[in-house]
Design a protein around this motif. Structure first.
Motif, PDB file in Angstrom:
ATOM      1  N   ARG A  32       0.806  -1.211  -0.184  1.00 54.63           N
ATOM      2  CA  ARG A  32       0.446   0.207   0.421  1.00 54.63           C
ATOM      3  C   ARG A  32       1.045   1.139  -0.300  1.00 54.63           C
ATOM      4  NH1 ARG A  32      -3.801  -2.810   5.208  1.00 54.63           N
ATOM      5  NH2 ARG A  32      -4.458  -4.335   3.661  1.00 54.63           N
ATOM      6  N   GLY A  33       0.503   2.152  -0.370  1.00 48.88           N
ATOM      7  CA  GLY A  33       0.789   3.650  -0.493  1.00 48.88           C
ATOM      8  C   GLY A  33       1.506   4.239   1.029  1.00 48.88           C
ATOM      9  N   PHE A  34       2.776   4.981   0.755  1.00 45.66           N
ATOM     10  CA  PHE A  34       3.324   5.443   1.983  1.00 45.66           C
ATOM     11  C   PHE A  34       1.922   6.662   2.829  1.00 45.66           C
ATOM     12  CE2 PHE A  34       4.703   9.545   3.910  1.00 45.66           C
ATOM     13  CZ  PHE A  34       6.032   9.045   5.040  1.00 45.66           C
ATOM     14  N   GLY A  35       1.012   6.306   1.867  1.00 49.55           N
ATOM     15  CA  GLY A  35      -0.395   7.717   2.549  1.00 49.55           C
ATOM     16  C   GLY A  35      -1.233   6.457   3.756  1.00 49.55           C
ATOM     17  N   ASN A  36      -0.931   5.664   3.458  1.00 45.07           N
ATOM     18  CA  ASN A  36      -1.480   4.589   4.167  1.00 45.07           C
ATOM     19  C   ASN A  36      -0.629   4.229   5.814  1.00 45.07           C
ATOM     20  OD1 ASN A  36      -4.436   3.213   3.173  1.00 45.07           O
ATOM     21  ND2 ASN A  36      -1.954   3.630   1.367  1.00 45.07           N
ATOM     22  N   CYS A  37       0.588   5.410   5.863  1.00 44.41           N
ATOM     23  CA  CYS A  37       1.135   5.118   6.871  1.00 44.41           C
ATOM     24  C   CYS A  37       0.539   5.228   7.924  1.00 44.41           C
ATOM     25  CB  CYS A  37       2.454   4.853   6.807  1.00 44.41           C
ATOM     26  SG  CYS A  37       3.228   3.769   5.625  1.00 44.41           S
ATOM     27  N   PHE A  38      -0.019   6.549   8.079  1.00 41.93           N
ATOM     28  CA  PHE A  38      -0.223   7.018   9.188  1.00 41.93           C
ATOM     29  C   PHE A  38      -1.247   6.989   9.873  1.00 41.93           C
ATOM     30  CE2 PHE A  38       2.187  10.575   6.914  1.00 41.93           C
ATOM     31  CZ  PHE A  38       2.651  10.709   8.376  1.00 41.93           C
TER      32      PHE A  38
END
Length: 324
Positions: free
Chosen positions: A228-234
């Protein structure tokens, strides 16, 4: 460190070789007997003794790692392999996989599966059915990935960063073995019964502190291993922190919640410890219970995330070298 991770995955912890954690365990047992004989049942004396055991063991482990690092710098041909083996000994990737698969392979023989599960979890296993065994495996595969794989890897990477700044500072092995000493203290003394309510406090608190940041980094970076993209990390970190907040452990609930939401599996529920029933928070309750497929996926994701951490660390080191 890349070589150490590969050696750990290839060899693990062979039974014929004396492991540093076994040595730490022997010293913990010996020092515990000595402190209990002197302190008796006095809480303040037991707490003081626990602090002394913790300080002595962590310092000794760290200094032993530091000595091997100095040896490797001075005699690379001889010290380099010793350093490699020492770093690999701090990791538990293969041993975790083997322990989890050992229980899975025992099913549907509940008696054998319960016996093997008892060796890797703290809960009572004598009356567990297959569904509860699978849940326990999913929880230990996620929680122990943080404790046994990503936390020592984090301290190795931090030590490597310090070493690159000044080779006279403690490096990857000193910090990794210092962490393993704290982790071993927690696993042997970090219980809330008998004299350990006071004797094990220092080791348990130090382990909680040293796992705190690696645990949250795992929760943050887990979506990367899931493709999944980095935007899902937070979002992953926020979900893990919110769901794990009700767990009495500052780290166990967070790590399990990250995997529960990331892999779409329900974790948590009622456990029994030494005959006492404990209600753990239900994590990702809308998801399906754990099964063989989800447990195997957790183990695969652990290996993938380990590679991502190494790649990011290598990229950071490369960029730092360019910018100097």
């Amino acid at each position: 460190m890349v070589g150490a991770c590969g050696l750990d995955r290839l060899v693990g912890d062979p039974r014929w070789c004396l492991h540093p954690v076994v040595v730490m365990g022997w010293w913990i047992g010996t020092l515990r007997g000595l402190v209990e004989a002197i302190a008796g049942s006095r809480p303040w004396a037991l707490r003081l003794g626990g602090c002394l055991i913790t300080a002595l063991l962590v310092a000794t482990a760290g200094l032993a790692g530091l000595w091997i690092e100095r040896f490797a710098l001075g005699q690379p041909a001889l010290g380099g392999p010793v350093l490699l083996v020492g770093l690999a000994s701090a990791l538990a990737g293969r041993s975790l996989d083997q322990a989890v698969h050992g229980v899975l392979n025992a099913l549907p023989n509940l008696g054998l599966a319960r016996e093997r599960l008892a060796g890797i979890v703290g809960r009572d296993t004598a009356d567990l059915g297959e569904a509860e065994i699978l849940r326990a495996l999913a929880e230990t595969a996620s929680e122990n990935a943080v404790d046994g794989l990503f936390s020592p890897l984090f301290w190795m990477l931090l030590g490597a960063g310090l070493w690159s700044l000044n080779p006279s500072w403690p490096g990857p092995l000193a910090l990794a073995w210092g962490f393993k000493a704290a982790s071993t203290l927690d696993s042997m003394l970090g219980y809330r019964h008998g004299t350990l309510r006071w004797l094990g406090t220092a080791g348990a608190r130090l382990d909680d502190l040293m796992v705190w940041l690696p645990c949250r980094l795992v929760a943050f970076s887990l979506p990367l291993a899931l493709g999944r993209g980095f935007g899902n990390c937070f979002a992953s970190l926020n979900l893990a922190l919110a769901d794990g907040a009700s767990d009495p452990s500052p780290n166990a609930g967070v790590s399990q919640a990250a995997y529960a939401h990331g892999l779409g599996v329900q974790l948590g529920g009622v456990n029994s410890y030494r005959g006492a029933t404990v209600l753990k928070p239900l994590l990702a309750p809308a998801n399906a219970p754990a099964n063989r497929a989800t447990i195997a996926k957790i183990l695969r994701i652990n290996g993938r995330l380990q590679l991502i951490w190494l790649a990011l660390a290598g990229l950071g080191a490369f960029m730092t070298k360019i910018l100097r």
